[in-house]
Design an enzyme around this catalytic site. Structure first.
Site, PDB file in Angstrom:
ATOM      1  CB  THR A  17      -0.941   0.026   1.218  1.00  0.00           C
ATOM      2  OG1 THR A  17      -0.179   0.051   2.416  1.00  0.00           O
ATOM      3  CG2 THR A  17      -1.858  -1.185   1.225  1.00  0.00           C
ATOM      4  CG  ASP A  18      -0.827   4.698  -1.919  1.00  0.00           C
ATOM      5  OD1 ASP A  18      -1.603   4.671  -0.941  1.00  0.00           O
ATOM      6  OD2 ASP A  18      -1.215   4.979  -3.066  1.00  0.00           O
ATOM      7  CD  GLN A  19       2.275   9.929   2.988  1.00  0.00           C
ATOM      8  OE1 GLN A  19       2.783  10.219   1.917  1.00  0.00           O
ATOM      9  NE2 GLN A  19       2.434  10.654   4.079  1.00  0.00           N
ATOM     10  N   GLY A  21      -2.931   4.375   2.031  1.00  0.00           N
ATOM     11  CA  GLY A  21      -3.504   3.109   2.463  1.00  0.00           C
ATOM     12  C   GLY A  21      -4.124   2.309   1.333  1.00  0.00           C
ATOM     13  CB  ILE A  22      -4.946   3.127  -2.045  1.00  0.00           C
ATOM     14  CG1 ILE A  22      -6.110   3.862  -1.375  1.00  0.00           C
ATOM     15  CG2 ILE A  22      -5.352   2.517  -3.371  1.00  0.00           C
ATOM     16  CD1 ILE A  22      -6.604   5.063  -2.157  1.00  0.00           C
TER      17      ILE A  22
END
Length: 154
Positions: A17-19, A21-22
């Site tokens: 995930t990225d920052q 949350g995806i």
């Protein structure tokens, strides 16, 4: 048989995930690779077996169409099936779907007729059979039995 999808279940890892949350978009291509590798193993065409025969299967095209986001700890199923096969090329179709915790825990067969769950992304990859020197190889000549399996699945 041609309509059967191979299902591989997984849970979204934090590292994917990225920052926000995806799940980062590039991970879907990796998930498709997992689906493809397990599809091939399921049908007795494991990459390792193909390499022993002197065949490689590089990706020559990839397409991903994103529909919805996946998030950390979501239960995911990657559905894979063969879309087309010729003596020199092989195309796969994929669907990444969010499934319920209950469906994730069920120990069902990996092969299914229809994908289930909420569609997150779908795509395809095109591959070309090549030999160890990266020259096109005709799978129907190198290993006719594998070509027959592929033809029976489309």
């Amino acid at each position: 048989m041609a309509e059967a999808w191979q299902r591989e279940k997984m849970r979204v890892q934090y590292k994917d995930t990225d920052q926000m949350g995806i799940v980062h978009h590039g991970n879907y291509v990796t998930w498709f690779e997992v689906g493809r590798t397990e599809w091939m193993r399921h049908y007795g065409i494991a990459y390792k077996k193909m390499e022993v025969l002197g065949l490689l299967l590089p990706v020559i095209d990839v397409n991903v169409n994103y529909k919805k986001s996946a998030h950390f700890d979501d239960c995911i199923a990657i559905f894979t099936k063969i879309a087309n096969a010729s003596p020199v090329r092989l195309e796969f179709s994929y669907e990444a779907r969010k499934i319920s915790e209950e469906e994730f825990k069920r120990s069902e067969e990996k092969e299914t007729v229809e994908p289930s769950g909420e569609l997150l992304a779908k795509g395809s990859t095109m591959h070309m059979w090549v030999n160890q020197e990266w020259k096109p190889a005709r799978i129907n000549k190198v290993t006719p039995e594998v070509y027959t399996v592929l033809q029976n699945l489309i």
